[in-house]
Write an enzyme that holds these catalytic residues in place. Structure first.
Site, mmCIF file in Angstrom:
data_model
loop_
_atom_site.group_PDB
_atom_site.id
_atom_site.type_symbol
_atom_site.label_atom_id
_atom_site.label_comp_id
_atom_site.label_asym_id
_atom_site.label_seq_id
_atom_site.Cartn_x
_atom_site.Cartn_y
_atom_site.Cartn_z
ATOM 1 N N GLY A 201 0.768 -1.231 0.000
ATOM 2 C CA GLY A 201 0.000 0.000 0.000
ATOM 3 C C GLY A 201 0.802 1.286 0.000
ATOM 4 C CG ASP A 202 3.768 4.380 1.657
ATOM 5 O OD1 ASP A 202 3.983 4.953 0.572
ATOM 6 O OD2 ASP A 202 4.102 4.874 2.752
ATOM 7 C CG LEU A 203 6.455 -1.847 -2.379
ATOM 8 C CD1 LEU A 203 7.061 -2.054 -1.003
ATOM 9 C CD2 LEU A 203 6.039 -3.177 -2.985
#
Length: 295
Positions: A201-203
């Site tokens: 989700g925040d890669l």
């Protein structure tokens, strides 16, 4: 304090830090939290990140995401303790990026995504509780899909509004991005019907920790989402090292749907809007470039 004591009494870590009873070495840990290597009395090290004014539930949400991804087979560090203002993880010795580790990361991501997003006892987009992206709230309200509508409502619209409210995007800029929201089902195509996958989700590349034999994932905003999102965001802000080898490893295990490259800007738009909301108009051009590339 040694590692065994820390594992048995994790609630004592804030007091030990406050009274400087542990050797602390600052390390790189992003632009929001203070990150340190803690060297314990037995010679073991752990990684600690602190945020003095952390929102309620900030580190608890990260802990839940790490544990959930780990259960899906993701390469994430073990959580030692999560306290209101500090998160402690196992220490990872870093190494320069290498092709074998990159290809293994691709295979690891594919395996994680294929595990399925069992968040509410069924396959859903979202997560059991609200989360954070940076220090911003992340609405994880669940949905059975389809993915395009959920992504527009929960991942694009909130940060578009916030970016406008904070003056990072003008009304004309908002109109450009709003056209993407209006057309998102068409732009997602058949891939929009894929079932939810457990995603980091925040890669972005800064949330990869390269070690000798593999790459570890940190700082998640974990939820049930679309698998292409994790791969797309690896290309942001200069791109992950050896991204072509990461993608090759992924394709070995679970080939992506046709046309996935054309959808990269759509998936990247979420994190770009988060950056205008958090950091201002310096990311405006990137948001508009992605929105216009989507069509």
């Amino acid at each position: 304090m040694d590692l065994a004591y820390l594992r048995a009494h994790p609630e004592h870590i804030p007091a030990f830090l406050l009274h400087q009873r542990i050797r602390e070495t600052p390390v790189s840990g992003g632009s929001i939290c203070c990150a340190q290597r803690l060297t314990l009395d037995d010679g073991n090290s752990v990684f600690a990140k602190t945020l003095a004014d952390a929102p309620d539930g900030f580190f608890a949400a990260e802990e839940a995401g790490l544990r959930w991804l780990r259960a899906a087979g993701a390469p994430v560090p073990q959580v030692i303790t999560a306290q209101p203002k500090v998160l402690v993880l196992e220490w990872i010795d870093q190494a320069p990026p290498g092709a074998p580790a990159a290809e293994r990361l691709g295979r690891d991501l594919a395996g994680m995504h294929r595990a399925g997003a069992q968040t509410f006892g069924a396959q859903t987009f979202g997560a059991p509780a609200p989360g954070f992206i940076g220090t911003l709230p992340l609405d994880n309200t669940g949905s059975a899909g389809p993915w395009p509508e959920w992504f527009a409502e929960r991942r694009l619209e909130p940060y578009l509004r916030l970016s406008a409210d904070r003056g990072a995007l003008s009304p004309a800029d908002v109109a450009v991005v709003s056209r993407v929201l209006d057309q998102i089902t068409d732009r997602a195509g058949a891939a929009g019907a894929e079932p939810p996958a457990p995603v980091h989700g925040d890669l972005w590349p800064g949330n990869l920790v390269w070690a000798t034999d593999r790459v570890w994932l940190v700082d998640p905003a974990a939820h049930g989402g679309h698998r292409e999102t994790d791969l797309a965001t690896l290309g942001l802000f200069g791109g992950a090292p050896l991204l072509d080898r990461i993608l090759a490893g992924y394709q070995e295990v679970w080939p992506l749907a046709d046309g996935w490259r054309t959808r990269v800007p759509l998936h990247q738009l979420h994190l770009l809007l988060v950056h205008t909301a958090l950091f201002g108009a310096g990311y405006r051009d990137a948001v508009l470039a992605a929105a216009r590339a989507i069509g």
